[in-house]
Design a protein around this motif. Structure first.
Motif, short mmCIF file in Angstrom:
data_model
loop_
_atom_site.label_atom_id
_atom_site.label_comp_id
_atom_site.label_asym_id
_atom_site.label_seq_id
_atom_site.Cartn_x
_atom_site.Cartn_y
_atom_site.Cartn_z
N TYR A 75 0.83 -1.21 0.00
CA TYR A 75 0.00 0.00 0.00
C TYR A 75 0.86 1.26 0.00
O TYR A 75 0.57 2.24 -0.68
CB TYR A 75 -0.95 -0.01 1.20
CG TYR A 75 -2.35 0.35 0.80
CD1 TYR A 75 -2.77 1.67 0.78
CD2 TYR A 75 -3.25 -0.62 0.40
CE1 TYR A 75 -4.04 2.01 0.37
CE2 TYR A 75 -4.51 -0.29 0.00
CZ TYR A 75 -4.91 1.03 -0.02
OH TYR A 75 -6.16 1.37 -0.43
N GLU A 76 1.95 1.23 0.76
CA GLU A 76 2.85 2.39 0.79
C GLU A 76 3.46 2.63 -0.59
O GLU A 76 3.65 3.78 -1.01
CB GLU A 76 3.95 2.14 1.82
CG GLU A 76 3.43 2.14 3.26
CD GLU A 76 4.46 1.62 4.24
OE1 GLU A 76 5.60 1.32 3.81
OE2 GLU A 76 4.13 1.49 5.44
N ASP A 77 3.76 1.55 -1.31
CA ASP A 77 4.32 1.68 -2.66
C ASP A 77 3.28 2.18 -3.65
O ASP A 77 3.61 2.93 -4.58
CB ASP A 77 4.89 0.34 -3.13
CG ASP A 77 6.12 -0.09 -2.34
OD1 ASP A 77 6.73 0.78 -1.67
OD2 ASP A 77 6.46 -1.29 -2.38
N LEU A 78 2.03 1.76 -3.48
CA LEU A 78 0.97 2.15 -4.40
C LEU A 78 0.56 3.61 -4.20
O LEU A 78 0.23 4.31 -5.17
CB LEU A 78 -0.25 1.24 -4.21
CG LEU A 78 -1.43 1.45 -5.16
CD1 LEU A 78 -1.03 1.21 -6.62
CD2 LEU A 78 -2.60 0.53 -4.77
N TYR A 79 0.59 4.06 -2.95
CA TYR A 79 0.19 5.44 -2.62
C TYR A 79 1.32 6.14 -1.86
O TYR A 79 1.20 6.41 -0.67
CB TYR A 79 -1.09 5.45 -1.79
CG TYR A 79 -2.28 4.86 -2.52
CD1 TYR A 79 -2.98 5.59 -3.47
CD2 TYR A 79 -2.69 3.55 -2.26
CE1 TYR A 79 -4.07 5.05 -4.15
CE2 TYR A 79 -3.79 2.99 -2.93
CZ TYR A 79 -4.46 3.75 -3.87
OH TYR A 79 -5.53 3.21 -4.53
N GLN A 82 1.23 9.06 1.05
CA GLN A 82 -0.10 9.20 1.63
C GLN A 82 -0.17 8.45 2.96
O GLN A 82 0.31 7.32 3.07
CB GLN A 82 -1.18 8.68 0.67
CG GLN A 82 -1.27 9.50 -0.61
CD GLN A 82 -2.55 9.22 -1.37
OE1 GLN A 82 -3.59 8.94 -0.80
NE2 GLN A 82 -2.48 9.32 -2.69
N ASP A 126 -4.80 10.84 4.64
CA ASP A 126 -5.12 10.91 3.22
C ASP A 126 -6.08 9.83 2.75
O ASP A 126 -6.81 10.02 1.79
CB ASP A 126 -3.83 10.79 2.39
CG ASP A 126 -2.81 11.86 2.76
OD1 ASP A 126 -3.08 13.04 2.49
OD2 ASP A 126 -1.76 11.50 3.31
N LEU A 127 -6.07 8.67 3.40
CA LEU A 127 -6.87 7.54 2.91
C LEU A 127 -7.10 6.54 4.02
O LEU A 127 -6.37 6.48 5.01
CB LEU A 127 -6.17 6.85 1.74
CG LEU A 127 -4.80 6.25 2.04
CD1 LEU A 127 -4.89 4.74 1.96
CD2 LEU A 127 -3.73 6.75 1.08
N PRO A 129 -6.97 2.68 4.22
CA PRO A 129 -6.52 1.57 3.39
C PRO A 129 -7.56 0.45 3.29
O PRO A 129 -8.47 0.33 4.11
CB PRO A 129 -5.26 1.09 4.11
CG PRO A 129 -4.78 2.29 4.86
CD PRO A 129 -6.02 2.99 5.30
N SER A 197 -12.06 0.55 0.53
CA SER A 197 -11.13 1.59 0.97
C SER A 197 -11.78 2.94 0.74
O SER A 197 -12.77 3.05 0.02
CB SER A 197 -9.80 1.50 0.19
OG SER A 197 -10.04 1.65 -1.21
N HIS A 199 -10.76 7.16 -0.14
CA HIS A 199 -9.68 7.98 -0.67
C HIS A 199 -10.10 9.45 -0.77
O HIS A 199 -11.25 9.80 -0.61
CB HIS A 199 -9.29 7.48 -2.08
CG HIS A 199 -8.90 6.04 -2.10
ND1 HIS A 199 -7.59 5.63 -2.06
CD2 HIS A 199 -9.65 4.91 -2.13
CE1 HIS A 199 -7.54 4.31 -2.08
NE2 HIS A 199 -8.79 3.85 -2.13
N LYS A 200 -9.10 10.29 -1.07
CA LYS A 200 -9.29 11.71 -1.39
C LYS A 200 -9.75 12.53 -0.18
O LYS A 200 -10.61 13.40 -0.28
CB LYS A 200 -10.27 11.88 -2.57
CG LYS A 200 -9.77 11.20 -3.85
CD LYS A 200 -10.71 11.40 -5.01
CE LYS A 200 -10.19 10.69 -6.26
NZ LYS A 200 -11.10 10.81 -7.40
#
Length: 230
Positions: A75-79, A82, A126-127, A129, A197, A199-200
């Motif tokens: 998740y850290e790599d994808l976002y 954030q 930010d999100l 997960p 999840s 987001h935004k």
């Protein structure tokens, strides 16, 4: 707005705008109180936040803990950059909750303990997960305050172990199937059993919601109940 992202699913089973209009006054009273004094509500913690790695190792062992850490890293790599939001859940076991339940149509009360009302406040990140419910399978869900956050649902593309202590998916083995921007003060059927999840989140924004939760029925059963009585 509810967006279907793949062809071979029924989006209603993930999120459905019910058109039900009950309890808006009661919902506004809850929003007024949580805005004034959040500590008025009794905190509900029926999940593991997973912040203490040593405690996780004691409970589930080193191998499963390392697997959860690997999934977090996905998740850290994808976002990148954030941060997960903080969320707090509360019981609605006071008069505000009683008033809410009184306004719920009788056909939605399936037994002496369901639906079960709750309150959630999310901020400072930010999100939210990808996760899935520990106990509740579905709910009628109402946003009381939001800033246009997007809720997404996913389905498995391959099997993987669900590590119950901290429900994090293997992101290589799920795909996004539904995207929703919900409107405040509308009742949505919300599927907690499937991966989802949020987001935004904007800087300083807050997301406040109430739900009347079901632990013993799935979204298809609640959806059928709603459509039969609407």
């Amino acid at each position: 707005m509810i967006k279907k992202l793949v062809d071979d699913i029924n989006p209603d089973l993930y999120c459905y705008d019910t058109g039900l209009t009950f309890a808006k006054d009661q919902a506004m009273n809850i929003l007024d109180q949580v805005t004034k004094d959040e500590s008025f509500f009794r905190e509900r913690q029926n999940y593991n936040k997973g912040r203490n790695v040593k405690e996780l190792i004691k409970k589930i062992g080193k191998e499963k803990t390392l697997e959860l850490m690997r999934r977090r890293k996905q998740y850290e790599d994808l976002y990148p950059g954030q941060q997960p939001i903080f969320f707090r859940q509360y019981f609605l076991d006071n008069k505000l909750g009683e008033d809410l339940l009184k306004a719920v149509p009788e056909w939605l009360k399936i037994n002496s303990t369901e639906p079960d009302p709750m309150l959630q406040v999310s901020d400072s990140g930010d999100l939210l997960p990808t996760h899935k419910g520990h106990f509740r399978k579905c709910s009628l869900f109402m946003l009381l305050k939001s800033d246009g956050q997007e809720t997404c649902w996913y389905r498995k593309t391959q099997d993987f172990e669900i590590i119950d202590e901290l429900r994090i998916p293997d992101l290589d083995k799920i795909e996004k199937v539904v995207s929703v921007v919900m409107e405040p003060f509308r009742w949505y059927m919300f599927n907690h059993y499937e991966w989802h999840s949020v987001h935004k989140f904007n800087q300083g924004s807050q997301r406040i919601s109430i739900g009347i939760d079901y632990n013993s029925i799935f979204s298809d059963q609640l959806l059928s109940l709603i459509k039969a009585n609407s």
